[in-house]
Design an enzyme around this catalytic site. Structure first.
Site, mmCIF file in Angstrom:
data_model
loop_
_atom_site.group_PDB
_atom_site.id
_atom_site.type_symbol
_atom_site.label_atom_id
_atom_site.label_comp_id
_atom_site.label_asym_id
_atom_site.label_seq_id
_atom_site.Cartn_x
_atom_site.Cartn_y
_atom_site.Cartn_z
ATOM 1 N N HIS A 251 0.793 -1.230 0.000
ATOM 2 C CA HIS A 251 0.000 0.000 0.000
ATOM 3 C C HIS A 251 0.834 1.294 0.000
ATOM 4 C CE1 HIS A 251 -3.548 -2.475 0.791
ATOM 5 N NE2 HIS A 251 -2.936 -3.005 1.837
ATOM 6 N N ASP A 252 1.584 1.522 1.056
ATOM 7 C CA ASP A 252 2.137 2.861 1.294
ATOM 8 C C ASP A 252 3.156 3.353 0.263
ATOM 9 O OD1 ASP A 252 1.993 2.421 4.908
ATOM 10 O OD2 ASP A 252 0.515 3.189 3.487
#
Ligand code: RIB
Ligand code: CA
Length: 322
Positions: A251-252
């Site tokens: 994700h990040d």
């Protein structure tokens, strides 16, 4: 092979990373520290994946892993604005960065509270100078904006990982973790008037890790490659089991990739609101994708990514790290 990203000395973009490490946060921070186009002014820890004491510890471990004990790390809010803290040890392990056998940090935590430092830094900055990169619940950023609205003047853009709409949530059927933990903070950020770009599950789930890619990270043979691949092996097991896929989302790091190669992603400027009251749908990001309401667009909501270019970029960034 991705061409060199840029040579040192090119104008670098000042950013603040607000994070709740978290193995995926760790990869994002490593990538940002490796990118010559980015100047990481500081890292602010927030409670999220694990409690604040651990996210502040993990942020320093990651900086030292990258050979950057010079980076200023600050501890911020230990709980959401109005909700009790919900953490995710079942995903990230009890330390938050399980999977890597790394020593305790030796670099010190900055004595100043993250909210105070972020506020001072934004007030002292030029107009729209600094990009905020939240990778966890938006508690720190929202507190700055609530307490000192004039600090918004120093923010160029908020580029955050969070939200989910077309594909639902990952924490409840309707809510993504970062927004679920602090929905009130997310609503404050979306109504701050600051330009917001959101990288939600709708895009991160379109770029799944492969065993081959994680093996390429491991094959770097550096302490970063070994630690990062160990973290990713641990981290992706939860999503692989939950979604029945061959790999998990990362994700990040999409936040960092978006800053460096905005053409890797595509989205739409539209209105996004956050449900803050309903017990059933708390933390839901309601995306007015087809402009069906008269609610003003307030977010660049990203839904598409070139997965191959994304993972090639992240591997390229990790390569020169020690
Ligand atoms: O839902 C994914 C997000 O929640 C990521 O930022 C992950 O690190 C957790 O904070
Ligand atoms: Ca995170």
């Amino acid at each position: 092979m991705t061409p060199p990203i840029s040579s040192p000395g090119d104008a670098s973009r000042p950013i603040i990373i607000d994070t709740d490490p978290g193995q995926d946060d760790a990869i994002a921070v490593l990538a940002a520290l490796a990118a010559p186009e980015l100047e990481v002014l500081g890292i602010t820890a927030v409670a999220g994946n694990v409690p604040l004491e651990l996210t502040a510890r993990n942020a320093r471990i990651i900086c030292e892993l990258a050979g950057r004990p010079d980076v200023a790390v600050f501890a911020g809010c230990e709980r959401p604005l109005r909700q009790p803290l919900v953490t995710a040890e079942h995903v990230h392990g009890k330390t938050g960065i399980d999977g890597a056998d790394l020593p305790e940090p030796t670099m010190s935590l900055q004595p100043q509270h993250a909210v105070e430092w972020m506020t001072e830094t934004l007030l002292a900055a030029g107009e729209r100078e600094i990009t905020l990169c939240p990778l966890g619940p938006l508690t720190n950023v929202a507190t700055v904006l609530e307490n000192t609205p004039e600090a918004a003047r120093g923010i160029r853009e908020i580029v955050c990982m969070g939200g989910g709409f077309f594909g639902g949530g990952n924490t409840t059927p309707t809510a993504e973790f970062n927004i679920f933990v602090d929905p009130d903070a997310a609503q404050i950020v979306l109504h701050s008037g600051v330009p917001v770009t959101m990288l939600p599950l709708d895009v991160t789930h379109k770029a799944l890790m492969t065993d081959d890619w994680i093996d390429q990270v491991r094959a770097l043979g550096t302490r970063t490659g070994i630690a990062a691949s160990g973290m990713l092996d641990f981290y992706e097991r939860f999503d692989v089991e939950k979604y029945g896929t061959t790999g998990g989302p990362l994700h990040d790091p999409h936040v960092i990739a978006y800053l460096l190669r905005p053409d890797i992603h595509r989205g739409r400027h539209c209105n996004v609101e956050v449900e803050t009251r309903s017990p059933l749908t708390r933390g839901m990001t309601v995306v007015d994708w087809w402009h069906l309401t008269d609610r003003p667009p307030n977010c660049h909501y990203i839904t598409e990514v070139d997965s191959s270019r994304f993972y090639t970029l992240i591997l390229t960034l990790l390569t020169p790290l020690p």
